[in-house]
Design a protein around this motif. Structure first.
Motif, PDB file in Angstrom:
ATOM      1  N   THR A  30     -18.087  -9.711 -23.865  1.00 56.79           N
ATOM      2  CA  THR A  30     -16.790  -9.072 -23.652  1.00 56.79           C
ATOM      3  C   THR A  30     -16.560  -7.955 -24.662  1.00 56.79           C
ATOM      4  OG1 THR A  30     -15.668 -10.738 -25.007  1.00 56.79           O
ATOM      5  CG2 THR A  30     -15.712 -11.119 -22.634  1.00 56.79           C
ATOM      6  N   PHE A  31     -17.027  -8.153 -25.881  1.00 59.49           N
ATOM      7  CA  PHE A  31     -16.911  -7.132 -26.923  1.00 59.49           C
ATOM      8  C   PHE A  31     -17.700  -5.877 -26.529  1.00 59.49           C
ATOM      9  CE2 PHE A  31     -17.871  -5.205 -31.038  1.00 59.49           C
ATOM     10  CZ  PHE A  31     -16.630  -5.249 -31.644  1.00 59.49           C
ATOM     11  N   LEU A  32     -18.952  -6.058 -26.058  1.00 61.99           N
ATOM     12  CA  LEU A  32     -19.787  -4.923 -25.649  1.00 61.99           C
ATOM     13  C   LEU A  32     -19.204  -4.209 -24.430  1.00 61.99           C
ATOM     14  CD1 LEU A  32     -23.345  -6.464 -26.108  1.00 61.99           C
ATOM     15  CD2 LEU A  32     -22.227  -4.773 -27.566  1.00 61.99           C
ATOM     16  N   GLU A  35     -16.377  -1.999 -25.595  1.00 60.89           N
ATOM     17  CA  GLU A  35     -16.877  -0.790 -26.262  1.00 60.89           C
ATOM     18  C   GLU A  35     -17.440   0.197 -25.249  1.00 60.89           C
ATOM     19  OE1 GLU A  35     -19.626  -1.463 -29.425  1.00 60.89           O
ATOM     20  OE2 GLU A  35     -18.080  -2.202 -30.771  1.00 60.89           O
ATOM     21  N   LYS A  36     -18.135  -0.303 -24.228  1.00 63.83           N
ATOM     22  CA  LYS A  36     -18.703   0.569 -23.200  1.00 63.83           C
ATOM     23  C   LYS A  36     -17.590   1.290 -22.437  1.00 63.83           C
ATOM     24  CE  LYS A  36     -21.523   0.632 -19.051  1.00 63.83           C
ATOM     25  NZ  LYS A  36     -22.251  -0.147 -18.053  1.00 63.83           N
ATOM     26  N   GLU A  37     -16.565   0.546 -22.024  1.00 62.43           N
ATOM     27  CA  GLU A  37     -15.458   1.140 -21.270  1.00 62.43           C
ATOM     28  C   GLU A  37     -14.712   2.186 -22.095  1.00 62.43           C
ATOM     29  OE1 GLU A  37     -13.180  -2.258 -20.176  1.00 62.43           O
ATOM     30  OE2 GLU A  37     -14.643  -2.908 -18.662  1.00 62.43           O
ATOM     31  N   LYS A  47     -25.113   1.591 -30.723  1.00 63.49           N
ATOM     32  CA  LYS A  47     -26.326   1.375 -31.519  1.00 63.49           C
ATOM     33  C   LYS A  47     -27.420   0.722 -30.671  1.00 63.49           C
ATOM     34  CE  LYS A  47     -28.105  -0.892 -35.673  1.00 63.49           C
ATOM     35  NZ  LYS A  47     -29.396  -0.421 -35.344  1.00 63.49           N
ATOM     36  N   ILE A  48     -27.044  -0.260 -29.866  1.00 65.04           N
ATOM     37  CA  ILE A  48     -28.020  -0.929 -29.005  1.00 65.04           C
ATOM     38  C   ILE A  48     -28.615   0.057 -28.009  1.00 65.04           C
ATOM     39  CG2 ILE A  48     -28.271  -2.655 -27.167  1.00 65.04           C
ATOM     40  CD1 ILE A  48     -26.278  -4.388 -28.732  1.00 65.04           C
TER      41      ILE A  48
END
Length: 81
Positions: A30-32, A35-37, A47-48
């Motif tokens: 959910t965190f990723l 960040e993507k949105e 970074k990934i």
């Protein structure tokens, strides 16, 4: 209000408050996604993306450095479905 003092009656109804801490733990997924949105630069998701792109290109024979890959990603945003 009198001066800098609020005069609130003792029988006034208190407003509902939002809890400060959520009882559910936030997962990495959910965190990723958040960040993507938000298209956040410099976060974990960004970074990934750079690391995966660098490693994938390196396997295919690219001579770009990690910093060059990061620099390119600033001008040409990477998207991972």
């Amino acid at each position: 209000m009198e001066g800098k003092t609020w005069k609130i009656p003792s029988d006034a109804e208190k407003p509902d408050r939002k809890p400060r801490h959520s009882s559910t733990k936030e997962t990495l997924l959910t965190f990723l996604k958040r960040e993507k949105e938000a298209a956040l630069k410099g976060g974990i998701y960004h970074k990934i993306q750079i690391d995966l792109t660098y490693n994938s290109n390196h396997i295919e024979g690219s001579k770009l450095t990690h910093d060059q890959t990061r620099f390119i990603s600033l001008f040409f945003p990477l998207t991972i479905p």
